[in-house]
Design a protein around this motif. Structure first.
Motif, PDB file in Angstrom:
ATOM      1  N   VAL A  88       0.840  -1.195   0.000  1.00 44.82           N
ATOM      2  CA  VAL A  88       0.000   0.000   0.000  1.00 44.82           C
ATOM      3  C   VAL A  88       0.879   1.251   0.000  1.00 44.82           C
ATOM      4  CG1 VAL A  88      -1.917  -1.155   1.161  1.00 44.82           C
ATOM      5  CG2 VAL A  88      -0.150  -0.032   2.532  1.00 44.82           C
ATOM      6  N   GLY A  89       0.262   2.385  -0.369  1.00 48.13           N
ATOM      7  CA  GLY A  89       0.968   3.664  -0.337  1.00 48.13           C
ATOM      8  C   GLY A  89       2.113   3.752  -1.322  1.00 48.13           C
ATOM      9  N   CYS A  90       1.915   3.187  -2.536  1.00 54.62           N
ATOM     10  CA  CYS A  90       2.984   3.166  -3.548  1.00 54.62           C
ATOM     11  C   CYS A  90       3.109   4.477  -4.318  1.00 54.62           C
ATOM     12  CB  CYS A  90       2.735   2.036  -4.557  1.00 54.62           C
ATOM     13  SG  CYS A  90       2.772   0.385  -3.863  1.00 54.62           S
ATOM     14  N   GLY A  91       2.144   5.395  -4.181  1.00 57.39           N
ATOM     15  CA  GLY A  91       2.176   6.635  -4.946  1.00 57.39           C
ATOM     16  C   GLY A  91       1.334   6.542  -6.203  1.00 57.39           C
ATOM     17  N   GLY A  92       1.012   7.709  -6.747  1.00 59.33           N
ATOM     18  CA  GLY A  92       0.093   7.774  -7.874  1.00 59.33           C
ATOM     19  C   GLY A  92       0.536   7.028  -9.114  1.00 59.33           C
ATOM     20  N   GLY A  93       1.839   6.851  -9.303  1.00 59.78           N
ATOM     21  CA  GLY A  93       2.330   6.197 -10.509  1.00 59.78           C
ATOM     22  C   GLY A  93       1.942   4.747 -10.635  1.00 59.78           C
ATOM     23  N   VAL A  94       1.438   4.150  -9.551  1.00 64.52           N
ATOM     24  CA  VAL A  94       1.116   2.723  -9.593  1.00 64.52           C
ATOM     25  C   VAL A  94      -0.003   2.443 -10.587  1.00 64.52           C
ATOM     26  CG1 VAL A  94      -0.626   2.695  -7.746  1.00 64.52           C
ATOM     27  CG2 VAL A  94       0.835   0.725  -8.089  1.00 64.52           C
TER      28      VAL A  94
END
Length: 513
Positions: A441-447
């Motif tokens: 979780v919390g990988c950032g918008g680019g995921v």
């Protein structure tokens, strides 16, 4: 027939009658812990509603419950010292996030003004009003709305009416009846039915509705909300594990829309409440003889416990926790074996990344590990696509900004889950552990831009391009699993005796991801 019960801590009613949330409130009150007062609409009322509509006499019983809450709190539901309510679902069997909650119910233009005058915090009162309208629109009117913080309530109501074709009732009692009805309806929502089907939960149990006095984690800098596990739900280690979000309400943490702070931040900001929380965690674990998942709110430095339940945990944590609790004398070996399913032992023995296989690679995304394990698949960004492609035989990884209960069918279908936002106690994290899916979780918008790519998800916190080589671990590599298997063999527990050999698990792992 009585449709409601007041939760005073004097008795512990049948969990099947009042649901898990209300049962936990009654239990915490019986232990002398600080809990906002509440009453419950029982599962019998829900069953009657499903069979023939709104139960006769329920309106009068809810009014009596409200009068009792007013007496308990010294506040009034629609007066100058406003009593606002949390309306939450709660089945007898835990279904994390599968049904509905409305917070801050009872606020209006008049009660907002009263709340602002009482607290001296007009911004808090306006924020509370916005939060209520967003939840009511989404859950009761089925018209999700994002309301801009800078607008006023009249604008927000007009926006909701335009989206839903319906008005938010100005009468707080009408709001309450509509919210209770929405919770009853959520029992038969698609997501709830999918979750019950996956977990073999009967459809006829029904949900209770807990109606509780609000406390406000969004009030000031000495307020906040969070979730605490009495042990680490990823590893099972006997250390408290939790997250804290200052000046926020519980939905902010569970929704995954905000990334909370580590529990240490709570100690720095509201030390007394933090110390009380750890003491309460120990009390609740000793009383239940199981790892606890505790929801709490701090209002002006004072700790309030909202719910405590047996924690959903990753397979490795399930094994370690069972073994160590038996060694601590909390449970016996038979109970330890009963708490670990064969499927959980198989998850631990599924293939893992080969040693050094990722050492020379750069992760294409990274975040917080929410459920251990490794799986590969093609990234999809909607739960419907995940379900359809998995049904066609593809291995898929579900990527979402943040998951919600509406995503449950896609989470079940996926081999792994990755999110742009959220922390280790968000909906995605809790449900992935319940399902045994590797999750970051919390990988950032680019995921979300990874859609269509084949990736390998390492539930420790990284996502790699392509399919990486894996190896199958042995049971002896895992000290707690090997001990559990020895107990199973001594007890003649055939669920574990026939754990597959490594070569069989390699095939199983290929199918898994």
């Amino acid at each position: 027939m009585s449709w409601t019960l007041k939760l005073d801590g004097q008795v512990l009613p049948d969990r099947a009658l009042i649901g898990g949330k209300a049962w936990s409130i009654a239990r915490m009150l019986s232990l002398g812990l600080t809990v906002p007062p509440a009453f419950v609409v029982t599962t019998k009322a829900c069953t009657a509603y499903q069979d023939g509509g709104w139960p006769e006499g329920l309106d009068a019983e809810i009014a009596d419950g409200l009068a009792w809450l007013e007496a308990q709190t010294g506040r009034t539901f629609d007066g100058s010292t406003p009593l606002l309510l949390s309306v939450r679902s709660g089945a007898a069997i835990s279904m994390p996030g599968m049904m509905d909650t409305v917070l801050n119910l009872g606020i209006s233009d008049q009660t907002e003004a009263a709340l602002a005058a009482e607290s001296g915090e007009p911004g808090f009162a306006r924020d509370t009003h916005r939060r209520f309208l967003e939840l009511f629109a989404s859950i009761v009117l089925r018209a999700p709305a994002h309301l801009e913080a800078g607008a006023d309530p009249a604008t927000w109501r007009a926006q909701i009416e335009a989206a839903s074709g319906q008005n938010v009732p100005l009468d707080p009692r009408a709001q309450l009846k509509a919210a209770v009805r929405a919770v009853f309806d959520s029992w038969n929502s698609r997501r709830a039915r999918k979750y019950r089907q996956h977990n073999s939960i009967p459809d006829d149990l029904g949900t209770a509705v807990t109606i509780q006095a609000m406390v406000f984690g969004n009030l000031d800098e000495d307020s906040g909300t969070g979730v605490l596990f009495s042990r680490n739900p990823l590893s099972g280690e006997r250390v408290p594990f939790g997250e804290y979000l200052p000046k926020a309400q519980g939905e902010d943490v569970v929704s995954g829309k905000f990334t909370p702070l580590r529990l240490e931040a709570m100690h720095e900001r509201v030390r007394t409440a933090h110390d009380q929380l750890l003491a309460a965690s120990e009390t609740l674990e000793q009383d239940s003889r199981d790892m606890q998942d505790i929801e709490f709110t701090v209002q002006k430095g004072k700790l309030y416990l909202l719910q405590a339940r047996s924690a959903k945990r990753a397979p490795e944590a399930a094994v370690r926790c069972a073994v160590e609790m038996a060694e601590e004398g909390l449970i016996d070996c038979a109970e330890a074996l009963a708490r670990v399913s064969r499927e959980q032992t198989l998850e631990i023995l599924r293939p893992r990344l080969a040693v050094d296989s990722a050492d020379t690679l750069t992760a294409i995304a990274s975040g917080e590990g929410a459920c251990p394990g490794v799986a590969s698949g093609v990234v999809v960004t909607t739960p419907d696509e995940a379900e359809a492609r998995a049904r066609a035989g593809e291995a898929v990884v579900l990527a979402r900004e943040t998951t919600s209960p509406d995503d449950i069918h896609g989470m079940i279908a996926a081999k792994a889950i990755i999110t742009a936002q959220g922390g280790a106690t968000s909906h995605a994290a809790v449900v992935s552990r319940a399902l045994g899916r590797p999750c970051v979780v919390g990988c950032g918008g680019g995921v979300m831009a990874l859609a269509g790519q084949v990736v390998t998800v390492d539930g420790g916190g990284r996502v790699y391009a392509g399919t990486l080589p894996m190896i199958a671990p042995e049971a002896n590599d895992h000290p707690w699993l090997s001990k559990l298997l020895a107990w199973a063999e001594a007890a003649g527990d055939t669920r574990y005796i026939a754990v597959p050999e490594a070569q069989d698990l390699a095939v199983l792992g290929t199918n898994h991801g």
